[in-house]
Design a protein around this motif. Sequence first.
Motif, PDB file in Angstrom:
ATOM      1  N   MET A   1       0.779  -1.231  -0.042  1.00 36.11           N
ATOM      2  CA  MET A   1       0.086   0.036  -0.108  1.00 36.11           C
ATOM      3  C   MET A   1       1.018   1.300   0.015  1.00 36.11           C
ATOM      4  SD  MET A   1      -2.829   1.182   2.757  1.00 36.11           S
ATOM      5  CE  MET A   1      -4.089  -0.317   2.484  1.00 36.11           C
ATOM      6  N   LYS A   2       0.501   1.946  -0.762  1.00 33.34           N
ATOM      7  CA  LYS A   2       1.397   3.262  -0.853  1.00 33.34           C
ATOM      8  C   LYS A   2       0.973   4.512   0.194  1.00 33.34           C
ATOM      9  CE  LYS A   2       2.110   3.286  -6.028  1.00 33.34           C
ATOM     10  NZ  LYS A   2       2.021   4.143  -7.159  1.00 33.34           N
ATOM     11  N   PRO A   3       2.016   5.387   0.536  1.00 32.51           N
ATOM     12  CA  PRO A   3       1.838   6.038   1.878  1.00 32.51           C
ATOM     13  C   PRO A   3       0.818   7.227   1.281  1.00 32.51           C
ATOM     14  CG  PRO A   3       4.034   5.803   1.567  1.00 32.51           C
ATOM     15  CD  PRO A   3       3.495   5.160   0.215  1.00 32.51           C
ATOM     16  N   LYS A   4       0.029   7.744   2.232  1.00 31.19           N
ATOM     17  CA  LYS A   4      -1.031   8.973   1.867  1.00 31.19           C
ATOM     18  C   LYS A   4      -0.215  10.030   2.038  1.00 31.19           C
ATOM     19  CE  LYS A   4      -4.842   6.383   3.652  1.00 31.19           C
ATOM     20  NZ  LYS A   4      -6.221   6.376   4.883  1.00 31.19           N
ATOM     21  N   TYR A   5       0.236  10.475   0.491  1.00 28.92           N
ATOM     22  CA  TYR A   5       1.007  11.752   0.531  1.00 28.92           C
ATOM     23  C   TYR A   5       0.249  13.167   0.893  1.00 28.92           C
ATOM     24  CZ  TYR A   5       4.445   8.553  -1.553  1.00 28.92           C
ATOM     25  OH  TYR A   5       5.197   7.497  -1.901  1.00 28.92           O
ATOM     26  N   ASP A   6      -0.867  12.832   0.465  1.00 27.77           N
ATOM     27  CA  ASP A   6      -1.869  14.005   0.585  1.00 27.77           C
ATOM     28  C   ASP A   6      -1.793  14.726   2.207  1.00 27.77           C
ATOM     29  OD1 ASP A   6      -2.558  14.072  -1.823  1.00 27.77           O
ATOM     30  OD2 ASP A   6      -4.495  12.856  -1.580  1.00 27.77           O
ATOM     31  N   GLU A   7      -1.489  13.910   3.062  1.00 28.30           N
ATOM     32  CA  GLU A   7      -1.558  14.325   4.376  1.00 28.30           C
ATOM     33  C   GLU A   7      -0.068  15.145   4.865  1.00 28.30           C
ATOM     34  OE1 GLU A   7      -0.061  11.164   7.426  1.00 28.30           O
ATOM     35  OE2 GLU A   7      -1.047  10.146   5.774  1.00 28.30           O
ATOM     36  N   TYR A   8       0.961  15.143   3.874  1.00 25.38           N
ATOM     37  CA  TYR A   8       1.968  16.050   4.128  1.00 25.38           C
ATOM     38  C   TYR A   8       2.057  17.116   3.035  1.00 25.38           C
ATOM     39  CZ  TYR A   8       3.755  11.454   5.973  1.00 25.38           C
ATOM     40  OH  TYR A   8       3.859  10.318   6.750  1.00 25.38           O
ATOM     41  N   GLN A   9       1.150  17.110   1.978  1.00 26.74           N
ATOM     42  CA  GLN A   9       1.282  17.985   1.149  1.00 26.74           C
ATOM     43  C   GLN A   9       0.964  19.576   1.534  1.00 26.74           C
ATOM     44  OE1 GLN A   9       1.836  17.594  -2.378  1.00 26.74           O
ATOM     45  NE2 GLN A   9       2.544  19.773  -2.081  1.00 26.74           N
ATOM     46  N   GLY A 201      18.879  15.642  -6.316  1.00 25.54           N
ATOM     47  CA  GLY A 201      19.131  15.050  -5.125  1.00 25.54           C
ATOM     48  C   GLY A 201      18.073  14.316  -4.580  1.00 25.54           C
ATOM     49  N   PRO A 202      18.224  13.104  -3.737  1.00 24.10           N
ATOM     50  CA  PRO A 202      17.325  12.518  -2.857  1.00 24.10           C
ATOM     51  C   PRO A 202      17.045  13.275  -1.673  1.00 24.10           C
ATOM     52  CG  PRO A 202      19.232  11.515  -2.366  1.00 24.10           C
ATOM     53  CD  PRO A 202      19.780  12.587  -3.445  1.00 24.10           C
ATOM     54  N   GLY A 203      15.729  12.633  -0.905  1.00 25.08           N
ATOM     55  CA  GLY A 203      15.390  13.539   0.119  1.00 25.08           C
ATOM     56  C   GLY A 203      14.324  12.697   0.694  1.00 25.08           C
ATOM     57  N   ASN A 204      13.770  12.909   2.029  1.00 29.55           N
ATOM     58  CA  ASN A 204      12.412  12.535   2.618  1.00 29.55           C
ATOM     59  C   ASN A 204      11.145  12.783   1.908  1.00 29.55           C
ATOM     60  OD1 ASN A 204      11.989  15.138   3.374  1.00 29.55           O
ATOM     61  ND2 ASN A 204      12.735  14.470   5.367  1.00 29.55           N
ATOM     62  N   ILE A 205      10.130  12.525   2.284  1.00 34.52           N
ATOM     63  CA  ILE A 205       8.841  12.806   1.761  1.00 34.52           C
ATOM     64  C   ILE A 205       8.518  14.112   1.747  1.00 34.52           C
ATOM     65  CG2 ILE A 205       7.607  12.516   4.057  1.00 34.52           C
ATOM     66  CD1 ILE A 205       6.443  11.648   0.409  1.00 34.52           C
ATOM     67  N   PHE A 206       8.924  14.817   2.586  1.00 32.41           N
ATOM     68  CA  PHE A 206       8.775  16.515   2.489  1.00 32.41           C
ATOM     69  C   PHE A 206       9.724  17.061   1.414  1.00 32.41           C
ATOM     70  CE2 PHE A 206       7.621  15.291   6.944  1.00 32.41           C
ATOM     71  CZ  PHE A 206       6.577  16.065   6.914  1.00 32.41           C
ATOM     72  N   ILE A 220       7.617  11.117  -6.579  1.00 32.67           N
ATOM     73  CA  ILE A 220       7.772  10.784  -4.959  1.00 32.67           C
ATOM     74  C   ILE A 220       7.809   9.426  -4.668  1.00 32.67           C
ATOM     75  CG2 ILE A 220       6.477  13.110  -4.534  1.00 32.67           C
ATOM     76  CD1 ILE A 220       3.909  11.489  -4.295  1.00 32.67           C
ATOM     77  N   ASP A 221       7.662   8.439  -5.609  1.00 32.88           N
ATOM     78  CA  ASP A 221       7.832   7.063  -5.441  1.00 32.88           C
ATOM     79  C   ASP A 221       9.289   6.661  -5.255  1.00 32.88           C
ATOM     80  OD1 ASP A 221       4.899   6.668  -5.060  1.00 32.88           O
ATOM     81  OD2 ASP A 221       4.759   6.736  -7.377  1.00 32.88           O
TER      82      ASP A 221
END
Length: 230
Positions: A1-9, A201-206, A220-221
Motif C-alpha cells: 500500500m502506498k503512503p498517503k502523500y496528501d497528508e504531508y502536502q 538529489g534525494p530526500g525524505n517525503i517532505f 515521489i515514489d
Amino acid sequence: MKPKYDEYQEAVNEILENVKKEGDKAVFDYTKRFDKANISKETLYVTEEEIKEAYSLVDADLIETMKKSIANIRDFHERQVRNSWFHTREDGVILGQRITALASVGVYVPGGKAAYPSSVLMNIIPAKVAGVKRIVMATPPGKDGKVTPVTLVKDGKVYPTTLVAAKEAGVDVIYKVGGAQAIAALAYGTESIPKVDKIVGPGNIFVALAKKTVYGHVSIDSVAGPSEIL
C-alpha cells in the motif's frame, strides 16, 4: 500500500509559501524548528575552516576511495556528453542543435542516517561534466549542543564525510539548510540563497513533495536512488 502523500502536502505547501514570502527569516525559523539548529546569515554558509576540520575527521582511506569514485563517475558521464552540431544544406538552409549547460544547479543532500557521500558525488560530478557554471549544495545542519559520536556532528555543523565529498567533487557553495525549506530557498531564492535553475538529489517525503510542487514532475515514489539504498 502506498503512503498517503496528501497528508504531508498541506504542510509542504505552507513551508514553500512562507519561504517564498519571508525569505531568510522563514528558512532560519524552520531550521531552528525542525533541525534544532540556530542558523543566521553569518553561519548559513559552510566555511573553509569547517571543511578543513572535516578532512581531519574523515579517515584517509575513505578520502582516497572517494577520489577513485570521482574518477570513475567522471569517466562514465564524460561518455554521455552530447555536443552541438550544425549542417548547411545545398539550398543554404542551416540545420542544427545547440547544447548548453544550465547556469546553476542546487544539489540536495540528506542528513541523519541518510548522509551518504554517494548522494554528493553522483549529483555534483555529472553537473561538473555538463559544464554547469555554479553548483551549490544544501544539507541539514546538526543539532546545536548535541554531539553524535558516530558522525561527529554538533553545533549546527554538517557531516564531515558530506563536506569532504562536496569539496572533492568541486561544489561552489554549501548551505546549512535541509528539508522542504531548502528546496523552497533554492527554487524561489532568498536574501542569502540565490535561485537556481534546477534542483537534484534525494530526500525524505517532505523534500520529494517540495520538489514535485515547485517543478511538477518529480517522482515521489523514488525518494532515494539505488546508490543511496546500497
